[in-house]
Motif scaffolding. Structure first.
Motif, PDB file in Angstrom:
ATOM      1  N   PRO A 110       0.831  -1.213   0.000  1.00 14.39           N
ATOM      2  CA  PRO A 110       0.000   0.000   0.000  1.00 14.39           C
ATOM      3  C   PRO A 110       0.862   1.258   0.000  1.00 14.39           C
ATOM      4  O   PRO A 110       1.856   1.341   0.724  1.00 14.39           O
ATOM      5  CB  PRO A 110      -0.803  -0.117   1.301  1.00 14.39           C
ATOM      6  N   ARG A 111       0.474   2.213  -0.829  1.00 17.13           N
ATOM      7  CA  ARG A 111       1.259   3.439  -0.972  1.00 17.13           C
ATOM      8  C   ARG A 111       0.467   4.661  -0.508  1.00 17.13           C
ATOM      9  O   ARG A 111      -0.764   4.700  -0.649  1.00 17.13           O
ATOM     10  CB  ARG A 111       1.693   3.608  -2.418  1.00 17.13           C
ATOM     11  N   PRO A 112       1.160   5.663   0.010  1.00 14.16           N
ATOM     12  CA  PRO A 112       0.465   6.870   0.485  1.00 14.16           C
ATOM     13  C   PRO A 112      -0.406   7.519  -0.593  1.00 14.16           C
ATOM     14  O   PRO A 112      -1.469   8.069  -0.273  1.00 14.16           O
ATOM     15  CB  PRO A 112       1.620   7.787   0.900  1.00 14.16           C
ATOM     16  N   ASP A 113       0.020   7.468  -1.861  1.00 12.15           N
ATOM     17  CA  ASP A 113      -0.762   8.092  -2.929  1.00 12.15           C
ATOM     18  C   ASP A 113      -2.175   7.516  -3.001  1.00 12.15           C
ATOM     19  O   ASP A 113      -3.122   8.221  -3.374  1.00 12.15           O
ATOM     20  CB  ASP A 113      -0.074   7.905  -4.285  1.00 12.15           C
ATOM     21  N   THR A 114      -2.329   6.242  -2.665  1.00 10.98           N
ATOM     22  CA  THR A 114      -3.632   5.591  -2.762  1.00 10.98           C
ATOM     23  C   THR A 114      -4.597   6.115  -1.710  1.00 10.98           C
ATOM     24  O   THR A 114      -5.814   5.949  -1.837  1.00 10.98           O
ATOM     25  CB  THR A 114      -3.472   4.062  -2.640  1.00 10.98           C
ATOM     26  N   GLU A 115      -4.089   6.761  -0.682  1.00  4.55           N
ATOM     27  CA  GLU A 115      -4.983   7.350   0.319  1.00  4.55           C
ATOM     28  C   GLU A 115      -5.858   8.435  -0.304  1.00  4.55           C
ATOM     29  O   GLU A 115      -6.949   8.715   0.196  1.00  4.55           O
ATOM     30  CB  GLU A 115      -4.170   7.901   1.491  1.00  4.55           C
ATOM     31  N   ARG A 116      -5.386   9.014  -1.404  1.00  8.41           N
ATOM     32  CA  ARG A 116      -6.206  10.011  -2.102  1.00  8.41           C
ATOM     33  C   ARG A 116      -7.480   9.366  -2.663  1.00  8.41           C
ATOM     34  O   ARG A 116      -8.546   9.984  -2.663  1.00  8.41           O
ATOM     35  CB  ARG A 116      -5.386  10.661  -3.230  1.00  8.41           C
ATOM     36  N   LEU A 117      -7.378   8.112  -3.109  1.00  4.96           N
ATOM     37  CA  LEU A 117      -8.553   7.394  -3.591  1.00  4.96           C
ATOM     38  C   LEU A 117      -9.556   7.186  -2.462  1.00  4.96           C
ATOM     39  O   LEU A 117     -10.765   7.318  -2.650  1.00  4.96           O
ATOM     40  CB  LEU A 117      -8.130   6.047  -4.191  1.00  4.96           C
ATOM     41  N   VAL A 118      -9.051   6.873  -1.278  1.00  3.52           N
ATOM     42  CA  VAL A 118      -9.930   6.725  -0.119  1.00  3.52           C
ATOM     43  C   VAL A 118     -10.635   8.040   0.183  1.00  3.52           C
ATOM     44  O   VAL A 118     -11.847   8.074   0.433  1.00  3.52           O
ATOM     45  CB  VAL A 118      -9.117   6.247   1.109  1.00  3.52           C
ATOM     46  N   GLU A 119      -9.899   9.136   0.144  1.00  2.79           N
ATOM     47  CA  GLU A 119     -10.498  10.449   0.400  1.00  2.79           C
ATOM     48  C   GLU A 119     -11.625  10.739  -0.584  1.00  2.79           C
ATOM     49  O   GLU A 119     -12.704  11.217  -0.200  1.00  2.79           O
ATOM     50  CB  GLU A 119      -9.431  11.537   0.295  1.00  2.79           C
ATOM     51  N   LEU A 120     -11.392  10.481  -1.855  1.00  2.00           N
ATOM     52  CA  LEU A 120     -12.407  10.744  -2.882  1.00  2.00           C
ATOM     53  C   LEU A 120     -13.624   9.847  -2.703  1.00  2.00           C
ATOM     54  O   LEU A 120     -14.771  10.287  -2.857  1.00  2.00           O
ATOM     55  CB  LEU A 120     -11.802  10.548  -4.274  1.00  2.00           C
ATOM     56  N   ALA A 121     -13.377   8.573  -2.375  1.00  2.00           N
ATOM     57  CA  ALA A 121     -14.495   7.647  -2.175  1.00  2.00           C
ATOM     58  C   ALA A 121     -15.360   8.079  -0.994  1.00  2.00           C
ATOM     59  O   ALA A 121     -16.599   8.024  -1.060  1.00  2.00           O
ATOM     60  CB  ALA A 121     -13.969   6.236  -1.964  1.00  2.00           C
ATOM     61  N   LEU A 122     -14.729   8.534   0.076  1.00  2.00           N
ATOM     62  CA  LEU A 122     -15.477   8.943   1.266  1.00  2.00           C
ATOM     63  C   LEU A 122     -16.394  10.124   0.985  1.00  2.00           C
ATOM     64  O   LEU A 122     -17.443  10.278   1.621  1.00  2.00           O
ATOM     65  CB  LEU A 122     -14.508   9.289   2.400  1.00  2.00           C
ATOM     66  N   GLN A 123     -16.025  10.945   0.019  1.00  2.00           N
ATOM     67  CA  GLN A 123     -16.881  12.072  -0.355  1.00  2.00           C
ATOM     68  C   GLN A 123     -18.213  11.604  -0.944  1.00  2.00           C
ATOM     69  O   GLN A 123     -19.197  12.342  -0.948  1.00  2.00           O
ATOM     70  CB  GLN A 123     -16.155  12.961  -1.365  1.00  2.00           C
ATOM     71  N   HIS A 124     -18.242  10.367  -1.443  1.00  2.00           N
ATOM     72  CA  HIS A 124     -19.459   9.810  -2.034  1.00  2.00           C
ATOM     73  C   HIS A 124     -20.124   8.788  -1.115  1.00  2.00           C
ATOM     74  O   HIS A 124     -21.028   8.070  -1.542  1.00  2.00           O
ATOM     75  CB  HIS A 124     -19.123   9.137  -3.373  1.00  2.00           C
ATOM     76  N   MET A 125     -19.703   8.740   0.137  1.00  2.00           N
ATOM     77  CA  MET A 125     -20.234   7.755   1.086  1.00  2.00           C
ATOM     78  C   MET A 125     -20.789   8.456   2.323  1.00  2.00           C
ATOM     79  O   MET A 125     -20.064   8.685   3.292  1.00  2.00           O
ATOM     80  CB  MET A 125     -19.137   6.761   1.489  1.00  2.00           C
ATOM     81  N   PRO A 126     -22.060   8.833   2.299  1.00  2.00           N
ATOM     82  CA  PRO A 126     -22.651   9.473   3.479  1.00  2.00           C
ATOM     83  C   PRO A 126     -22.572   8.543   4.685  1.00  2.00           C
ATOM     84  O   PRO A 126     -22.735   7.331   4.566  1.00  2.00           O
ATOM     85  CB  PRO A 126     -24.099   9.732   3.059  1.00  2.00           C
ATOM     86  N   SER A 127     -22.289   9.116   5.847  1.00  2.00           N
ATOM     87  CA  SER A 127     -22.077   8.311   7.050  1.00  2.00           C
ATOM     88  C   SER A 127     -23.362   7.947   7.771  1.00  2.00           C
ATOM     89  O   SER A 127     -23.347   7.096   8.657  1.00  2.00           O
ATOM     90  CB  SER A 127     -21.160   9.068   8.012  1.00  2.00           C
ATOM     91  N   GLU A 128     -24.496   8.559   7.379  1.00  2.00           N
ATOM     92  CA  GLU A 128     -25.720   8.369   8.155  1.00  2.00           C
ATOM     93  C   GLU A 128     -26.564   7.186   7.679  1.00  2.00           C
ATOM     94  O   GLU A 128     -27.602   6.893   8.257  1.00  2.00           O
ATOM     95  CB  GLU A 128     -26.566   9.651   8.132  1.00  2.00           C
ATOM     96  N   ARG A 129     -26.163   6.480   6.622  1.00  2.00           N
ATOM     97  CA  ARG A 129     -26.977   5.357   6.158  1.00  2.00           C
ATOM     98  C   ARG A 129     -26.092   4.213   5.669  1.00  2.00           C
ATOM     99  O   ARG A 129     -24.939   4.417   5.292  1.00  2.00           O
ATOM    100  CB  ARG A 129     -27.916   5.801   5.034  1.00  2.00           C
ATOM    101  N   PRO A 130     -26.647   2.984   5.665  1.00  2.00           N
ATOM    102  CA  PRO A 130     -25.885   1.825   5.168  1.00  2.00           C
ATOM    103  C   PRO A 130     -25.599   1.959   3.679  1.00  2.00           C
ATOM    104  O   PRO A 130     -26.394   2.534   2.928  1.00  2.00           O
ATOM    105  CB  PRO A 130     -26.815   0.640   5.451  1.00  2.00           C
TER     106      PRO A 130
END
Length: 229
Positions: A110-130
């Motif tokens: 795993p590389r630090p650059d891939t954390e950017r993908l996690v950041e972008l994905a989280l923007q499309h994943m609301p925390s209040e619902r499954p």
């Protein structure tokens, strides 16, 4: 922490005196053997791994001596690192998104650059619902596990065609207590049938056959199936 070569094509025992066993002397000699940008750090990490001690302990006990077996283990690790083997594989783990993950030759590191993908994905994943999320080509499970850690209500399906990689992803999920991450062996989405999901994430292979980077640094040791498009 990539790359790494011996300064001379000689066995380490001919560079580091056989009688040398004091911590500070071993570390000093190791720094001269490694030619990476972070030789001092890597030498300390490897010696700490052998002694099962933190780096801070090495500083406080730098005049202590190590036994012959521990010295041999350290020199073996140092030789492998000097030959270019990735530090993450020598240690068997790598941190990603503040999570410590098991890694090995069956998974990409795993590389630090891939954390950017996690950041972008989280923007499309609301925390209040499954949510139902699929991670295609999961490898060690780094992306899937980071998303599950940040979105406990989401169910993440980690997909890979490599059973060896999936076993590592399962171990990581179990170790981190992220029960909402499941694994499926599949050639991309082939085994998923008509299942639907809210989001698909992937860090797919992106190098062509013959790419010169395949012969450089850590890539020489990583699985080709995870590198070649």
């Amino acid at each position: 922490m990539s790359g790494g070569l011996l300064r001379a094509a000689l066995p380490l025992d001919s560079i580091i005196l056989p009688a040398m066993s004091e911590l500070r002397s071993l570390l000093r000699a190791a720094r001269e053997v490694l030619v990476t940008d972070s030789a001092a750090l890597e030498a300390e990490v490897l010696l700490g791994e052998v002694l099962q001690r933190p780096r801070s302990w090495l500083y406080a006990h730098n005049q202590d001596s190590v036994g012959p077996d521990q010295r041999r283990q350290f020199l073996d690790l140092l030789q492998r690192r000097a030959d270019g083997e990735p530090l993450a594989y020598l240690l068997g783990q790598r941190e990603f998104w503040s999570l410590m993950l098991q890694v090995g030759p069956d998974t990409l590191i795993p590389r630090p650059d891939t954390e950017r993908l996690v950041e972008l994905a989280l923007q499309h994943m609301p925390s209040e619902r499954p949510l139902q999320v699929v991670d295609l080509g999961t490898g060690s499970g780094a992306i899937a596990l980071a998303l599950a850690y940040e979105r406990p209500q989401a169910h993440i399906l980690a997909v890979d065609r490599s059973l060896a990689a999936l076993r590592i992803a399962q171990v990581n999920a179990r170790h981190l207590g992220l029960q909402q991450v499941g694994v499926v062996q599949s050639d991309w989405s082939e085994a998923l049938g008509t299942a639907s999901c809210d989001l698909i994430v992937s860090n797919p292979p992106y190098l062509r056959v013959g790419d010169p980077h395949l012969g450089q640094g850590d890539l020489r040791y990583e699985p080709l199936v995870a590198l070649l498009a």
